[in-house]
Design a protein around this motif. Structure first.
Motif, short mmCIF file in Angstrom:
data_model
loop_
_atom_site.label_atom_id
_atom_site.label_comp_id
_atom_site.label_asym_id
_atom_site.label_seq_id
_atom_site.Cartn_x
_atom_site.Cartn_y
_atom_site.Cartn_z
N ILE A 4 24.26 -35.79 7.41
CA ILE A 4 23.33 -36.31 6.40
C ILE A 4 22.11 -36.94 7.06
O ILE A 4 20.98 -36.74 6.61
CB ILE A 4 24.05 -37.32 5.48
CG1 ILE A 4 25.12 -36.58 4.68
CG2 ILE A 4 23.08 -38.02 4.56
CD1 ILE A 4 26.05 -37.48 3.90
N ILE A 5 22.33 -37.69 8.14
CA ILE A 5 21.21 -38.32 8.85
C ILE A 5 20.25 -37.27 9.39
O ILE A 5 19.03 -37.37 9.21
CB ILE A 5 21.72 -39.24 9.98
CG1 ILE A 5 22.48 -40.43 9.40
CG2 ILE A 5 20.57 -39.72 10.85
CD1 ILE A 5 23.22 -41.25 10.43
N ILE A 6 20.79 -36.26 10.06
CA ILE A 6 19.94 -35.20 10.63
C ILE A 6 19.23 -34.43 9.51
O ILE A 6 18.04 -34.12 9.62
CB ILE A 6 20.78 -34.26 11.51
CG1 ILE A 6 21.24 -35.00 12.76
CG2 ILE A 6 19.98 -33.02 11.90
CD1 ILE A 6 22.24 -34.24 13.60
N LEU A 7 19.94 -34.15 8.44
CA LEU A 7 19.35 -33.42 7.32
C LEU A 7 18.16 -34.18 6.72
O LEU A 7 17.08 -33.61 6.54
CB LEU A 7 20.41 -33.15 6.25
CG LEU A 7 20.00 -32.33 5.06
CD1 LEU A 7 19.82 -30.88 5.47
CD2 LEU A 7 21.05 -32.43 3.97
N ILE A 8 18.32 -35.44 6.45
CA ILE A 8 17.27 -36.23 5.80
C ILE A 8 16.09 -36.46 6.75
O ILE A 8 14.93 -36.25 6.37
CB ILE A 8 17.84 -37.56 5.28
CG1 ILE A 8 18.80 -37.30 4.11
CG2 ILE A 8 16.72 -38.51 4.85
CD1 ILE A 8 19.58 -38.49 3.66
N ILE A 9 16.36 -36.89 7.96
CA ILE A 9 15.27 -37.17 8.90
C ILE A 9 14.51 -35.89 9.24
O ILE A 9 13.28 -35.89 9.30
CB ILE A 9 15.80 -37.86 10.17
CG1 ILE A 9 16.31 -39.26 9.82
CG2 ILE A 9 14.72 -37.96 11.23
CD1 ILE A 9 17.00 -39.98 10.96
N SER A 10 15.21 -34.79 9.44
CA SER A 10 14.55 -33.53 9.76
C SER A 10 13.71 -33.02 8.59
O SER A 10 12.62 -32.48 8.80
CB SER A 10 15.57 -32.46 10.15
OG SER A 10 16.20 -32.82 11.35
N ALA A 11 14.20 -33.17 7.38
CA ALA A 11 13.44 -32.73 6.21
C ALA A 11 12.13 -33.50 6.10
O ALA A 11 11.07 -32.92 5.84
CB ALA A 11 14.27 -32.90 4.94
N ILE A 12 12.18 -34.80 6.31
CA ILE A 12 10.97 -35.62 6.24
C ILE A 12 10.04 -35.29 7.40
O ILE A 12 8.83 -35.11 7.22
CB ILE A 12 11.34 -37.11 6.23
CG1 ILE A 12 12.08 -37.46 4.92
CG2 ILE A 12 10.10 -37.98 6.38
CD1 ILE A 12 12.73 -38.82 4.93
#
Length: 118
Positions: A4-12
Motif C-alpha cells: 500500500i505504501i509503495i502503491l500510494i507514494i508511487s502513484a503520487i
C-alpha cells in the motif's frame, strides 16, 4: 503494508516525476520496512504491476484504444512476430512486466542494502 505504501507514494510521485521514480521509492521502502527479500520483491512488484496496469487500462479505455494501437504499430513494424499478436493485451503485459521487475529488483536491492549494515 509495504504494498500500500509503495502503491500510494508511487502513484503520487509518477504524476509529477518520470516513470523511473518507482526504483528509488521501492528501494527506500524495501530498505525501511521489508522483513525478507522475497516479501520486498513481491510487495513492490505487485504494487507497481497493479498501478501501471490500472492506469494504462484507464488511459486505454478513455481514448478508445488509439494510444495502444499507435504505440503497438510502432513496434510491430520492426518486430514481425508481433504482427500476429493482439496489440492491446501484449502491450499491457509487456509494460506491466517491465515496471514490476524494476520495482521488485529495486526493493530487493534495498532490503539487501539494509542487511549489509546489520
Amino acid at each position: 503494508m509495504n504494498y500500500i505504501i509503495i502503491l500510494i507514494i508511487s502513484a503520487i510521485a509518477q504524476y509529477f516525476l518520470p516513470w523511473w521514480v518507482i526504483a528509488p521509492i521501492s528501494f527506500l521502502i524495501g530498505a525501511w520496512k521489508s522483513a525478507s527479500a522475497l516479501k520486498a520483491y513481491a510487495a513492490a512488484a505487485g504494487a507497481i504491476a497493479t498501478l501501471w496496469l490500472g492506469y494504462a487500462t484507464f488511459l486505454n479505455m478513455s481514448n478508445d484504444g488509439i494510444m495502444v494501437q499507435k504505440i503497438g504499430g510502432l513496434f510491430s513494424e520492426n518486430l514481425k512476430f508481433l504482427k500476429n499478436m493482439p496489440i492491446t493485451p501484449t502491450f499491457l503485459a509487456i509494460m506491466t512486466i517491465i515496471g514490476s521487475q524494476v520495482a521488485g529488483l529495486s526493493a530487493t536491492a534495498g532490503y539487501h542494502f539494509k542487511a549489509l549494515f546489520k
